[in-house]
Write a protein that holds these residues in place. Structure first.
Motif, PDB file in Angstrom:
ATOM      1  N   ARG A  67      12.952   4.085  -7.964  1.00 16.89           N
ATOM      2  CA  ARG A  67      12.011   4.550  -6.936  1.00 16.89           C
ATOM      3  C   ARG A  67      12.575   4.305  -5.537  1.00 16.89           C
ATOM      4  O   ARG A  67      12.352   5.106  -4.622  1.00 16.89           O
ATOM      5  N   ARG A  96       0.846  -1.192   0.000  1.00 15.28           N
ATOM      6  CA  ARG A  96       0.000   0.000   0.000  1.00 15.28           C
ATOM      7  C   ARG A  96       0.880   1.241   0.000  1.00 15.28           C
ATOM      8  O   ARG A  96       1.848   1.327   0.747  1.00 15.28           O
ATOM      9  N   ARG A  97       0.544   2.189  -0.863  1.00 20.96           N
ATOM     10  CA  ARG A  97       1.300   3.439  -0.931  1.00 20.96           C
ATOM     11  C   ARG A  97       1.299   4.118   0.441  1.00 20.96           C
ATOM     12  O   ARG A  97       0.255   4.263   1.069  1.00 20.96           O
TER      13      ARG A  97
END
Length: 257
Positions: free
Chosen positions: A113, A80-81
């Protein structure tokens, strides 16, 4: 809202094990950590935590105490972000409560990232380049690639770490903005191209846009990037030069001594 808490019960650790497998799809007998070892670390005072969105486990992290007043974060994964940041901030609080001064972890230097998150967002700094640190990894993400890693060190009480941890702004300039920066490794058409840098004090080292996709679509190009970054970035670090940031979400910034 995500809640992070320490985990100790076997049923909780089994959920973390399942979450890690959902992320990496490890082969039989090849997880980065077993349920039994998580149980032992938790019981012995190590770090085992989960991030929850309600009752749903959306992240997990396992670490152990290392030398020099350090928590080493061995494996962290999130689905989950925002959960990854919440886990890191929980690690920081946990470490500070125990009188520790830093958190370290390893990560793949080719994953943009992760480099941006670790260096630009958290303020960690690479301190060692580790070629093929875990051998050849055959999980779904690494696709048989050599496991080069950067060892990141996170100084927990540095001003540029404390302010973001309090969710406060901190004016940390982009280290690649200076006009004297010279590109030592460029991305030209998806391929790495090294260039001489002369006496430049500050150099930039590119990494590919999506190395995980490249491993599937063009393994040869992924391998070329692996060895180019190892030679250029690893070579600079071996000579004692310092990585000071990650610029434009694409370049490592190296200050040459």
């Amino acid at each position: 809202m995500i809640e992070v808490r320490e985990l100790r019960e076997m049923v909780e650790l089994e959920r973390v094990d399942a979450l890690f497998d959902d992320i990496w799809h490890f082969g039989p007998g090849a997880p980065p950590i077993t349920i039994e070892l998580m149980r032992a670390l938790s019981h012995a005072g190590g770090y085992v935590a989960g991030a929850f969105d309600g009752d749903v486990l959306v992240g997990g992290s396992v670490g152990f105490l290392a030398a020099d007043r350090t928590l080493h974060s061995h494996v962290t994964g999130a689905t989950r972000r925002g959960a990854g940041l919440d886990l890191k901030l929980h690690q920081r609080r946990w470490a500070l409560e125990r009188g520790l001064e830093r958190v370290t972890w390893t990560y793949d230097p080719l994953v943009r990232r992760n480099a941006h998150f670790n260096l630009a967002k958290l303020g960690a700094r690479p301190v060692e380049y580790l070629p093929c640190f875990y051998g050849i990894l055959d999980d779904a993400i690494n696709q048989g690639d050599e496991s080069d890693r950067l060892l990141a060190s996170w100084p927990l009480t540095a001003p540029h770490v404390e302010a973001p941890a309090r969710r406060e702004p901190y004016d940390l300039p982009d280290p690649g903005d200076a006009g004297d920066a010279v590109v030592a490794l460029a991305d030209e058409g998806g391929r790495p191209v090294a260039a001489p840098v002369g006496d430049a004090r500050r150099v930039l080292v590119a990494v590919p846009g999506d190395v995980e996709g490249l491993r599937r679509s063009d393994p040869g190009a992924a391998k070329a990037w692996r060895h180019a970054v190892r030679d250029v970035l690893g070579g600079l670090m071996a000579e004692g030069h310092a990585v000071t940031g990650f610029s434009g979400k694409r370049y490592y910034v190296v200050e040459r001594a």
